[in-house]
Structures are given as C-alpha cells and as structure tokens.
Motif scaffolding. Structure first.
Motif, short mmCIF file in Angstrom:
data_model
loop_
_atom_site.label_atom_id
_atom_site.label_comp_id
_atom_site.label_asym_id
_atom_site.label_seq_id
_atom_site.Cartn_x
_atom_site.Cartn_y
_atom_site.Cartn_z
N ALA A 128 0.83 -1.21 0.00
CA ALA A 128 0.00 0.00 0.00
C ALA A 128 0.86 1.26 0.00
O ALA A 128 0.44 2.31 -0.49
CB ALA A 128 -0.93 -0.01 1.21
N ARG A 129 2.07 1.15 0.52
CA ARG A 129 2.95 2.31 0.64
C ARG A 129 3.74 2.58 -0.64
O ARG A 129 4.08 3.71 -0.95
CB ARG A 129 3.93 2.08 1.80
N ILE A 130 4.04 1.52 -1.41
CA ILE A 130 4.86 1.69 -2.60
C ILE A 130 4.11 2.49 -3.65
O ILE A 130 2.95 2.23 -3.95
CB ILE A 130 5.27 0.32 -3.18
N GLN A 131 4.76 3.48 -4.19
CA GLN A 131 4.17 4.33 -5.22
C GLN A 131 4.21 3.63 -6.57
O GLN A 131 5.26 3.18 -7.01
CB GLN A 131 4.94 5.65 -5.32
N ARG A 132 3.05 3.51 -7.20
CA ARG A 132 3.02 2.90 -8.53
C ARG A 132 3.71 3.82 -9.54
O ARG A 132 3.49 5.03 -9.55
CB ARG A 132 1.58 2.65 -9.00
N PRO A 133 4.55 3.25 -10.41
CA PRO A 133 5.22 4.08 -11.43
C PRO A 133 4.20 4.76 -12.35
O PRO A 133 3.17 4.19 -12.69
CB PRO A 133 6.06 3.05 -12.22
N ASP A 134 4.51 5.99 -12.74
CA ASP A 134 3.65 6.75 -13.64
C ASP A 134 4.11 6.50 -15.08
O ASP A 134 4.99 7.20 -15.60
CB ASP A 134 3.70 8.24 -13.30
N VAL A 135 3.57 5.47 -15.69
CA VAL A 135 3.95 5.07 -17.05
C VAL A 135 2.68 4.87 -17.87
O VAL A 135 1.58 4.74 -17.32
CB VAL A 135 4.77 3.76 -17.02
N PRO A 136 2.80 4.85 -19.22
CA PRO A 136 1.59 4.71 -20.06
C PRO A 136 0.78 3.46 -19.79
O PRO A 136 -0.45 3.48 -19.83
CB PRO A 136 2.16 4.72 -21.48
N PHE A 137 1.47 2.34 -19.51
CA PHE A 137 0.76 1.09 -19.21
C PHE A 137 1.53 0.36 -18.12
O PHE A 137 2.74 0.17 -18.23
CB PHE A 137 0.64 0.22 -20.45
N LEU A 138 0.80 -0.06 -17.09
CA LEU A 138 1.45 -0.67 -15.93
C LEU A 138 0.73 -1.95 -15.54
O LEU A 138 -0.49 -1.96 -15.36
CB LEU A 138 1.43 0.30 -14.74
N LEU A 139 1.48 -3.02 -15.41
CA LEU A 139 1.01 -4.26 -14.79
C LEU A 139 1.50 -4.23 -13.35
O LEU A 139 2.70 -4.09 -13.10
CB LEU A 139 1.59 -5.46 -15.53
N TRP A 140 0.57 -4.36 -12.41
CA TRP A 140 0.95 -4.13 -11.01
C TRP A 140 0.43 -5.25 -10.12
O TRP A 140 -0.76 -5.50 -10.05
CB TRP A 140 0.40 -2.79 -10.54
N PRO A 141 1.32 -5.93 -9.39
CA PRO A 141 0.88 -7.02 -8.53
C PRO A 141 0.18 -6.51 -7.28
O PRO A 141 0.54 -5.46 -6.74
CB PRO A 141 2.19 -7.73 -8.18
N SER A 142 -0.81 -7.24 -6.84
CA SER A 142 -1.49 -6.92 -5.59
C SER A 142 -0.74 -7.55 -4.43
O SER A 142 0.13 -8.42 -4.61
CB SER A 142 -2.92 -7.44 -5.62
N ALA A 143 -1.10 -7.15 -3.21
CA ALA A 143 -0.50 -7.78 -2.03
C ALA A 143 -0.83 -9.27 -2.00
O ALA A 143 0.00 -10.09 -1.60
CB ALA A 143 -1.02 -7.10 -0.76
N ALA A 144 -2.03 -9.63 -2.46
CA ALA A 144 -2.41 -11.05 -2.48
C ALA A 144 -1.54 -11.82 -3.46
O ALA A 144 -1.18 -12.99 -3.20
CB ALA A 144 -3.89 -11.19 -2.85
#
Length: 331
Positions: A188-204
C-alpha cells in the motif's frame, strides 16, 4: 461474465471449457512430468490444491481446457487476474484487468497439431468478449517466442542480475526486515510508477509467491528464509525463495538511490546465505537498472526461460518492449 463448460469456439468441432475440480486434479497428474520435480505426483497435486485455495487464486484463477467433440482434453492452460493501469488521452490512468496465462500444456502424443495455438487463440477471444476493461494477456514463456507469436504475443527483452549469497553480511544498513504479515502495508505504501501502461501485482499476488515458498519449505523439509524483504528509508525490496533452484528471487525492488539498493540487496544476500541458498536473482527492469547495475558484484546474464510476452486485448497499449515486467507478476 464467466464462460460455461459448453461454450464453443465457433468454426471448429473443438471447444473451450472451464475445468471441473476432477479435471483439474487429472491435469495435475498429467502435467507433473513438466513442472512437478522434485515433488512426487501426489505432492505436486497437493501443491496445486493449496495454491488454488489461496485468496489470490480463488478470486481470479481459471483453468481452461481445449476439448474435441468427444470431450477429450487436447490442451490446457490457466489464467490469473492481474491489475493493470492504462493512461488515456486525457493523461489519466484507468484501472483495468490483464490476464496472466500459465501452464500451457499439450500431452506429447497430441503435439504437432496446433492444439495449444488454438487454445491460446480461443482464450484470448473469450477474454476480449468478457469485458471492455480487459487490457492485455501476458505470459512468461519457457519455450521461446515463436509458439506464442502465432497467437499475437510479442516478447520483451529479458535479462537477470545475479548476486552470490554471502555469509557474514549483516542487515545493519536496513531499517527493518519484513515478514509475511507486513506485505499488505508495504504494498500500500509503494508508489506505482507513472507510465503509459502498468502491470501491477497486488498484495495477495505477492503472498501467493510466499505461499509457494511455504509449500516447498514444508514438502522439501527445508527452512524458510528469515525474512521476505527489507526496508531502508522509503525504499523497499520484497523477495521469495525458489527452493527448487536454490535461489532467492527479488519480487519487487523500489529503491530511491544506489545506496538504498545496495543496502537492500546486501540484506537479501545475507538472508539467502543463512537459508542455504546459492544466489539472489533480480529481474532487470528500466526502473531498477540504474541501481542494480552499480551494485558491486552484480552479474548481468541472459534470462533462461520466463520470457515476458504480451498480447493487447484492446487498442492503445505500448509494445511489449516498453512494458516493465516485475518478478512478482510471474505465474
């Protein structure tokens, strides 16, 4: 909308179906030869049952079968819900869904007839129909690129960085070592990168990797690493043991400086050594390359397997070579 077992792929006498629990168990036994070692067939089946029971899988995993007109299985694969973010013309990123595809398998006696390609095409077609929020399908190929290129996937360059596990390294340079229960707060603390398309893992999804670690630790009767990550200032690393290969793999590295990256990776090397592992492996990403490349002792090597590949499910996505694939996305 979920596909039903009777949903047909138009234009052939074959069709796509969702596997029943009994069919999943049978596929576990069939695919053991490909992915089960060093577990026994029964241990591998128990591993699969536990992974499918994990919250991340319960919410977003499906097992697909490609069947002939007599309901015989010709090929199979799995899909996993993965969060993704796509920047629109207004500059704002909208949250959507991408599907990670794994465990594509055709029995040896059935190979050479295009069953896996038809399965992949049918699954992608189904995903495109299901929801306008679907962004892409992704996979990590262990058989190279040509098979999946036929189904519209394109590969991204893939390199690893290796660091030997070293005894005597302390964790004094990090603020804290992390345990499994810290993952939700850290993610929750990590800032998601600001890029045109992002695949981002959840904590789960991160915890799913740790569940794999827990399973192999129990089945192979070997100790787990003392920590699943570390923090220093606002920088964080998360990692997991790959017991089969004697490696500690870095799932996410969010470093603000080369000093922070060096401290986090030094902690990882010490943790790996104390767990009896031979090395630390970091996937190269554009955001982490400047830090990892300057860490003393880091060795850059071509990745052996797990080639990232992407197939857009809607217009507007950048090419695969411009997309970051963290190790936490792997399935």
């Amino acid at each position: 909308m979920r596909a039903t077992p009777g949903w047909r792929y138009v234009g052939t006498d074959m069709h796509l179906a969702l596997a029943t629990d009994a069919q999943k168990a049978e596929r576990d036994r069939v695919t053991h030869a490909a992915w089960g070692s060093p577990l026994t067939v029964e241990q591998f089946h128990q591993r699969e049952l536990r992974l499918r029971a994990h919250p991340w899988c319960r919410e977003g995993m499906r097992t697909w079968l490609w069947l002939d007109d007599e309901a015989r299985v010709l090929a199979s694969c799995e899909t996993f819900h993965t969060d993704s973010y796509l920047r629109g013309p207004d500059g704002e990123s909208s949250r959507g869904v991408s599907q990670a595809i794994a465990s594509v398998f055709t029995e040896s006696a059935l190979r050479g007839h295009g069953h896996a390609t038809r399965l992949m095409d049918a699954v992608a077609s189904r995903l495109e129909q299901e929801s306008a929020s679907h962004h892409a399908a992704l996979l990590f190929s262990d058989v190279g690129a040509p098979l999946y290129r036929r189904s519209g996937y394109r590969e991204a360059p893939s390199w690893d960085w290796h660091l030997s596990a070293v005894g005597g390294l302390s964790t004094h340079a990090v603020d804290a070592l992390l345990c499994d229960g810290d993952v939700p707060q850290v993610m929750a603390r990590i800032q998601r990168p600001d890029v045109p398309f992002l695949l981002w893992p959840s904590a789960a999804q991160v915890d799913w990797h740790l569940e794999r670690e827990r399973i192999y630790s129990e089945l192979l009767r070997r100790p787990r690493p003392e920590a699943c990550g570390a923090t220093v200032g606002n920088s964080t690393a998360l990692w997991a043991m790959m017991a089969r290969y004697g490696e500690l793999v870095v799932l996410l590295l969010d470093a603000e400086s080369v000093e922070d990256a060096a401290a986090l990776l030094e902690a990882a090397r010490g943790v790996a050594h104390r767990a009896g592992l031979g090395r630390v492996v970091i996937w190269e990403e554009p955001a982490t390359l400047p830090w990892v490349a300057r860490v003393s002792g880091a060795l850059r090597v071509p990745r052996d397997g797990s080639l990232p590949m992407l197939r857009p499910l809607r217009p507007g996505l950048p090419p695969a070579e411009r997309v970051a694939f963290s190790r936490a996305l792997w399935v």
